[in-house]
Scaffold this motif. Sequence first.
Motif, mmCIF file in Angstrom:
data_model
loop_
_atom_site.group_PDB
_atom_site.id
_atom_site.type_symbol
_atom_site.label_atom_id
_atom_site.label_comp_id
_atom_site.label_asym_id
_atom_site.label_seq_id
_atom_site.Cartn_x
_atom_site.Cartn_y
_atom_site.Cartn_z
ATOM 1 N N THR A 44 0.836 -1.202 0.000
ATOM 2 C CA THR A 44 0.000 0.000 0.000
ATOM 3 C C THR A 44 0.866 1.245 0.000
ATOM 4 O OG1 THR A 44 -1.698 -1.193 1.254
ATOM 5 C CG2 THR A 44 -1.861 1.209 1.204
ATOM 6 N N LEU A 45 0.593 2.136 -0.927
ATOM 7 C CA LEU A 45 1.230 3.451 -0.963
ATOM 8 C C LEU A 45 0.286 4.418 -0.261
ATOM 9 C CD1 LEU A 45 2.292 3.420 -4.718
ATOM 10 C CD2 LEU A 45 3.784 3.099 -2.735
ATOM 11 N N VAL A 46 0.801 5.152 0.724
ATOM 12 C CA VAL A 46 -0.013 6.099 1.475
ATOM 13 C C VAL A 46 0.414 7.501 1.073
ATOM 14 C CG1 VAL A 46 -0.802 6.849 3.741
ATOM 15 C CG2 VAL A 46 -0.153 4.453 3.384
ATOM 16 N N THR A 47 -0.413 8.155 0.250
ATOM 17 C CA THR A 47 -0.088 9.510 -0.196
ATOM 18 C C THR A 47 -0.579 10.517 0.835
ATOM 19 O OG1 THR A 47 -2.112 9.584 -1.502
ATOM 20 C CG2 THR A 47 -0.116 8.929 -2.643
ATOM 21 N N ASP A 48 0.092 11.649 0.885
ATOM 22 C CA ASP A 48 -0.206 12.697 1.855
ATOM 23 C C ASP A 48 -0.221 12.113 3.262
ATOM 24 O OD1 ASP A 48 -0.676 15.320 2.622
ATOM 25 O OD2 ASP A 48 -2.853 15.111 2.510
ATOM 26 N N HIS A 57 -3.331 3.568 -1.682
ATOM 27 C CA HIS A 57 -3.332 3.056 -3.055
ATOM 28 C C HIS A 57 -2.740 1.651 -2.996
ATOM 29 C CE1 HIS A 57 -4.239 7.124 -4.381
ATOM 30 N NE2 HIS A 57 -3.358 7.498 -3.474
ATOM 31 N N VAL A 58 -3.558 0.635 -3.208
ATOM 32 C CA VAL A 58 -3.160 -0.762 -3.045
ATOM 33 C C VAL A 58 -2.678 -1.332 -4.367
ATOM 34 C CG1 VAL A 58 -3.927 -3.058 -2.342
ATOM 35 C CG2 VAL A 58 -4.782 -1.034 -1.129
ATOM 36 N N LEU A 59 -1.527 -1.979 -4.318
ATOM 37 C CA LEU A 59 -0.946 -2.660 -5.471
ATOM 38 C C LEU A 59 -0.653 -4.112 -5.109
ATOM 39 C CD1 LEU A 59 1.796 -0.061 -6.482
ATOM 40 C CD2 LEU A 59 -0.440 -0.351 -7.553
ATOM 41 N N GLN A 60 -0.606 -4.946 -6.115
ATOM 42 C CA GLN A 60 -0.114 -6.312 -5.956
ATOM 43 C C GLN A 60 1.285 -6.321 -6.557
ATOM 44 O OE1 GLN A 60 -1.872 -8.768 -4.253
ATOM 45 N NE2 GLN A 60 -3.060 -6.918 -3.803
ATOM 46 N N VAL A 61 2.258 -6.803 -5.790
ATOM 47 C CA VAL A 61 3.653 -6.735 -6.236
ATOM 48 C C VAL A 61 4.331 -8.098 -6.197
ATOM 49 C CG1 VAL A 61 3.941 -4.311 -5.560
ATOM 50 C CG2 VAL A 61 4.519 -6.115 -3.923
ATOM 51 N N GLU A 62 5.229 -8.272 -7.144
ATOM 52 C CA GLU A 62 6.163 -9.380 -7.097
ATOM 53 C C GLU A 62 7.334 -8.870 -6.261
ATOM 54 O OE1 GLU A 62 6.870 -11.278 -11.083
ATOM 55 O OE2 GLU A 62 5.648 -9.549 -11.681
ATOM 56 N N VAL A 63 7.843 -9.690 -5.347
ATOM 57 C CA VAL A 63 8.929 -9.253 -4.479
ATOM 58 C C VAL A 63 10.187 -10.049 -4.808
ATOM 59 C CG1 VAL A 63 9.696 -8.906 -2.107
ATOM 60 C CG2 VAL A 63 7.268 -8.655 -2.674
ATOM 61 N N MET A 64 11.248 -9.320 -5.095
ATOM 62 C CA MET A 64 12.540 -9.921 -5.416
ATOM 63 C C MET A 64 13.452 -9.775 -4.197
ATOM 64 S SD MET A 64 12.024 -11.019 -8.374
ATOM 65 C CE MET A 64 10.263 -10.985 -8.618
ATOM 66 N N ILE A 153 -1.163 9.628 -8.677
ATOM 67 C CA ILE A 153 -1.732 9.483 -7.336
ATOM 68 C C ILE A 153 -1.186 10.520 -6.353
ATOM 69 C CG2 ILE A 153 -2.226 7.038 -7.700
ATOM 70 C CD1 ILE A 153 0.176 6.403 -5.835
ATOM 71 N N GLY A 154 -0.284 11.384 -6.806
ATOM 72 C CA GLY A 154 0.262 12.430 -5.948
ATOM 73 C C GLY A 154 1.312 11.937 -4.966
ATOM 74 N N LEU A 155 2.000 10.871 -5.311
ATOM 75 C CA LEU A 155 3.040 10.304 -4.448
ATOM 76 C C LEU A 155 4.245 11.229 -4.397
ATOM 77 C CD1 LEU A 155 3.452 7.600 -2.886
ATOM 78 C CD2 LEU A 155 4.765 6.826 -4.865
ATOM 79 N N LYS A 156 4.824 11.380 -3.200
ATOM 80 C CA LYS A 156 5.973 12.266 -3.068
ATOM 81 C C LYS A 156 6.920 11.763 -1.982
ATOM 82 C CE LYS A 156 3.325 15.433 -0.153
ATOM 83 N NZ LYS A 156 2.341 14.414 0.105
#
Length: 168
Positions: A44-48, A57-64, A153-156
């Motif tokens: 999950t990306l937490v903006t602001d 903002h929830v994503l499904q990720v492959e983790v290396m 998504i306004g990520l910073k």
Amino acid sequence: MMRFSTVPGLRACAFALLLLAGPSGISRAWALEAGDAASLETLTLVTDAKGAHPADHVLQVEVMRDEAGREQGLMNRRYLPADRGMLFEFGMEQPVLMWMKNTYIPLDMIFISRAGVITHIAENAEPLSEAIISSEGPTYAVLEVNGGLSRKIGLKKGDLVRHSAFAR
């Protein structure tokens, strides 16, 4: 997908080629392009994050998590679903250098501290480029997502990433 190195020793890893063969090559290619659902983890990306109205903002990720996985990365893929990404865990905070050699998808590279705080964002990295992209300081992990997502998504810098990889 990309070649990366850690600044101490400037060790570079060449990424292996993704080979697809056999009669089921097309369906196998689609599965690899989209990421195997069984190997996906929620991030999950937490903006602001410090503001009055944070947004998740929830994503499904492959983790290396190992060298072999980091070497393969997203190299030679031509598609990444909008709700997907790839997280590269390095196991310790250190400066990291990356590039887009053999990478066909424009990507945003999100550099993250051990605490899950975004420390740097490289937006819309140019596909197939060998230009070096620096973490601009110690980083614990790099999240790769489709180019333009960070801005959309306004990520910073300073926003948060929630995933089991990050200490809380």
